[in-house]
Design a protein around this motif. Structure first.
Motif, PDB file in Angstrom:
ATOM      1  N   ILE A 175      13.394  -7.915  26.309  1.00  0.00           N
ATOM      2  CA  ILE A 175      13.582  -8.108  27.746  1.00  0.00           C
ATOM      3  C   ILE A 175      14.744  -9.067  27.970  1.00  0.00           C
ATOM      4  N   ASP A 176      15.551  -8.797  28.972  1.00  0.00           N
ATOM      5  CA  ASP A 176      16.688  -9.662  29.296  1.00  0.00           C
ATOM      6  C   ASP A 176      16.231 -11.125  29.401  1.00  0.00           C
ATOM      7  N   PRO A 177      16.927 -12.077  28.770  1.00  0.00           N
ATOM      8  CA  PRO A 177      16.465 -13.472  28.726  1.00  0.00           C
ATOM      9  C   PRO A 177      16.245 -14.104  30.099  1.00  0.00           C
ATOM     10  N   ASP A 178      17.177 -13.910  31.022  1.00  0.00           N
ATOM     11  CA  ASP A 178      17.027 -14.501  32.350  1.00  0.00           C
ATOM     12  C   ASP A 178      15.836 -13.888  33.075  1.00  0.00           C
ATOM     13  N   PHE A 179      15.727 -12.570  33.013  1.00  0.00           N
ATOM     14  CA  PHE A 179      14.613 -11.867  33.642  1.00  0.00           C
ATOM     15  C   PHE A 179      13.289 -12.292  33.008  1.00  0.00           C
ATOM     16  N   GLN A 180      13.295 -12.430  31.679  1.00  0.00           N
ATOM     17  CA  GLN A 180      12.094 -12.860  30.958  1.00  0.00           C
ATOM     18  C   GLN A 180      11.576 -14.191  31.492  1.00  0.00           C
ATOM     19  N   GLN A 181      12.493 -15.160  31.695  1.00  0.00           N
ATOM     20  CA  GLN A 181      12.087 -16.487  32.159  1.00  0.00           C
ATOM     21  C   GLN A 181      11.490 -16.434  33.574  1.00  0.00           C
ATOM     22  N   TYR A 230      16.946  -0.963  30.290  1.00  0.00           N
ATOM     23  CA  TYR A 230      17.941  -2.033  30.128  1.00  0.00           C
ATOM     24  C   TYR A 230      17.274  -3.399  29.955  1.00  0.00           C
ATOM     25  N   GLY A 231      15.965  -3.388  29.725  1.00  0.00           N
ATOM     26  CA  GLY A 231      15.240  -4.648  29.564  1.00  0.00           C
ATOM     27  C   GLY A 231      15.179  -5.460  30.839  1.00  0.00           C
ATOM     28  N   LEU A 232      15.290  -4.787  31.989  1.00  0.00           N
ATOM     29  CA  LEU A 232      15.333  -5.472  33.285  1.00  0.00           C
ATOM     30  C   LEU A 232      14.174  -5.059  34.183  1.00  0.00           C
ATOM     31  N   ALA A 233      13.087  -4.586  33.571  1.00  0.00           N
ATOM     32  CA  ALA A 233      11.881  -4.248  34.325  1.00  0.00           C
ATOM     33  C   ALA A 233      10.667  -4.470  33.429  1.00  0.00           C
ATOM     34  N   VAL A 234       9.559  -4.868  34.056  1.00  0.00           N
ATOM     35  CA  VAL A 234       8.292  -5.018  33.329  1.00  0.00           C
ATOM     36  C   VAL A 234       7.164  -4.491  34.196  1.00  0.00           C
ATOM     37  N   ASP A 235       6.083  -4.088  33.524  1.00  0.00           N
ATOM     38  CA  ASP A 235       4.831  -3.753  34.198  1.00  0.00           C
ATOM     39  C   ASP A 235       3.790  -4.745  33.710  1.00  0.00           C
ATOM     40  N   SER A 236       3.086  -5.359  34.654  1.00  0.00           N
ATOM     41  CA  SER A 236       2.099  -6.379  34.303  1.00  0.00           C
ATOM     42  C   SER A 236       0.792  -6.104  35.036  1.00  0.00           C
ATOM     43  N   ALA A 237      -0.295  -6.671  34.501  1.00  0.00           N
ATOM     44  CA  ALA A 237      -1.610  -6.518  35.136  1.00  0.00           C
ATOM     45  C   ALA A 237      -2.422  -7.783  34.924  1.00  0.00           C
ATOM     46  N   PRO A 238      -3.298  -8.114  35.876  1.00  0.00           N
ATOM     47  CA  PRO A 238      -4.188  -9.261  35.673  1.00  0.00           C
ATOM     48  C   PRO A 238      -5.352  -8.872  34.759  1.00  0.00           C
ATOM     49  N   GLU A 270      12.621  -7.670  42.428  1.00  0.00           N
ATOM     50  CA  GLU A 270      12.130  -6.529  43.216  1.00  0.00           C
ATOM     51  C   GLU A 270      10.719  -6.188  42.756  1.00  0.00           C
ATOM     52  N   TRP A 271       9.816  -5.966  43.743  1.00  0.00           N
ATOM     53  CA  TRP A 271       8.423  -5.623  43.431  1.00  0.00           C
ATOM     54  C   TRP A 271       8.171  -4.172  43.812  1.00  0.00           C
ATOM     55  N   GLY A 272       7.590  -3.410  42.889  1.00  0.00           N
ATOM     56  CA  GLY A 272       7.325  -1.999  43.140  1.00  0.00           C
ATOM     57  C   GLY A 272       6.315  -1.753  44.242  1.00  0.00           C
ATOM     58  N   GLY A 273       5.534  -2.762  44.598  1.00  0.00           N
ATOM     59  CA  GLY A 273       4.571  -2.596  45.679  1.00  0.00           C
ATOM     60  C   GLY A 273       5.215  -2.446  47.040  1.00  0.00           C
ATOM     61  N   ASN A 274       6.504  -2.791  47.133  1.00  0.00           N
ATOM     62  CA  ASN A 274       7.232  -2.630  48.395  1.00  0.00           C
ATOM     63  C   ASN A 274       7.921  -1.275  48.517  1.00  0.00           C
ATOM     64  N   TRP A 275       7.834  -0.467  47.493  1.00  0.00           N
ATOM     65  CA  TRP A 275       8.484   0.833  47.543  1.00  0.00           C
ATOM     66  C   TRP A 275       7.744   1.764  48.493  1.00  0.00           C
ATOM     67  N   ARG A 276       8.482   2.700  49.065  1.00  0.00           N
ATOM     68  CA  ARG A 276       7.884   3.620  50.037  1.00  0.00           C
ATOM     69  C   ARG A 276       7.278   4.856  49.386  1.00  0.00           C
ATOM     70  N   SER A 277       7.963   5.390  48.377  1.00  0.00           N
ATOM     71  CA  SER A 277       7.507   6.654  47.790  1.00  0.00           C
ATOM     72  C   SER A 277       6.300   6.443  46.881  1.00  0.00           C
ATOM     73  N   ILE A 278       6.497   5.710  45.795  1.00  0.00           N
ATOM     74  CA  ILE A 278       5.411   5.417  44.858  1.00  0.00           C
ATOM     75  C   ILE A 278       5.133   3.922  44.902  1.00  0.00           C
ATOM     76  N   HIS A 283       4.854  -3.221  38.821  1.00  0.00           N
ATOM     77  CA  HIS A 283       6.269  -3.193  38.414  1.00  0.00           C
ATOM     78  C   HIS A 283       7.089  -4.321  39.036  1.00  0.00           C
ATOM     79  N   LEU A 284       7.906  -4.973  38.194  1.00  0.00           N
ATOM     80  CA  LEU A 284       8.926  -5.925  38.642  1.00  0.00           C
ATOM     81  C   LEU A 284      10.253  -5.535  38.000  1.00  0.00           C
ATOM     82  N   GLU A 285      11.347  -5.776  38.717  1.00  0.00           N
ATOM     83  CA  GLU A 285      12.661  -5.515  38.134  1.00  0.00           C
ATOM     84  C   GLU A 285      13.695  -6.446  38.735  1.00  0.00           C
TER      85      GLU A 285
END
Length: 299
Positions: A175-181, A230-238, A270-278, A283-285
């Motif tokens: 994962i991109d270092p800056d994004f990772q942090q 590109y190592g600029l997105a992750v999927d996470s869950a609690p 960017e949070w995938g929960g704000n997307w209109r289609s899906i 998801h974060l990117e």
């Protein structure tokens, strides 16, 4: 704001240039005053056609203006160095401000964490480098994948979890270092609110992306089009009670995902929960960096 500063500086520069020109060049000063006198005299001549005696009054006025202007010019000439020093004192602070502002706007990659607006996240990003949590046993993700498939078969609904969880890449060094942090800072703040976040998927190969896109359930992006490549997105869950949580009907889970999305936006993501289609709540990117990476790759 920047345009106003530039306009103000241009105006001040023009005024100062004219003043310095008049102070330093006697011939120019006399020419200007002479031209001003001629204009005043011409106006007086025109007015004299409409009113008797206007010409003499205009001439007197012109002479008075020239006399006053001469006195002012004399004082300016005598004190020109004091005037120049005063102008420098006035101009230097805004010039320095403008120069420093430009350097901040064009900062290096080290300035990127400053994009965060949440004080807790900002403090974490300014501190020591955050360390990824230990990797969970594969059994956790195998069980999660089986549960997701069972729910989808039973209800026919698309669960918010990524597909094929067990085989997903969860290596933080991909994962991109800056994004990772930023993601790790979000995890730490989530932990303070009682949510233990787990990385479900990070980097995704173009081949895996193509397979997931062919399924059409969790993503519509083809190979090379997803920020995961590109190592600029992750999927996470609690995680709760040893299990990953997906059910948005559960108040605790729903509250956690919306807090996750709020913190993501405050961290400049960017949070995938704000997307209109899906609605991709997991998801974060890093959108801008991803867009640049896609352009560089011809995507």
């Amino acid at each position: 704001m920047f345009a106003v500063i530039v306009l103000w500086m241009a105006l001040v520069f023009a005024v100062v240039s004219v003043l310095v020109w008049l102070v330093l060049f006697d011939t120019a000063r006399e020419a200007v005053f002479d031209r001003a006198g001629r204009i005043a005299a011409a106006l007086g001549s025109v007015l004299s056609r409409w009113q008797d005696g206007a010409s003499s009054r205009a001439q007197d006025s012109s002479q008075a203006v020239r006399a006053a202007s001469g006195r002012v010019a004399g004082k300016v000439s005598r004190h020109r160095w004091l005037l120049i020093a005063s102008l420098l004192l006035v101009l230097v602070p805004p010039l320095l401000t403008l120069a420093l502002r430009q350097r901040v706007a064009l900062g290096s990659v080290d300035d990127a964490p400053m994009l965060a607006s949440n004080p807790q996240i900002l403090e974490l990003l300014r501190g020591e480098r955050l360390v990824p949590p230990p990797e969970l046993p594969p059994e956790v993700f195998i069980a999660a994948e089986a549960e997701v498939e069972a729910v989808q078969q039973r209800t026919g609904e698309v669960v918010i979890a990524p597909e094929k969880i067990a085989s997903a890449d969860r290596r933080w060094n991909n994962i991109d270092p800056d994004f990772q942090q930023r993601v790790l800072a979000i995890y730490q703040v989530m932990r303070q609110h009682g949510y233990e976040m787990v990385l479900v998927e990070g980097y995704r190969s173009p081949e895996r992306q193509a397979r997931l896109a062919a399924g059409g359930k969790a993503t519509r992006a083809g190979a090379g089009q997803s920020c995961h490549q590109y190592g600029l997105a992750v999927d996470s869950a609690p995680m709760r009670d040893g299990k990953l949580q997906w059910n948005m009907e559960d108040p605790w889970t729903r509250r956690g995902y919306f807090l996750y999305g709020e913190l993501a936006q405050q961290a400049g993501l960017e949070w995938g929960g704000n997307w209109r289609s899906i609605k991709d709540y997991v998801h974060l990117e890093m959108k801008d960096a991803c867009r640049s990476a896609r352009r560089a790759a011809g995507r």
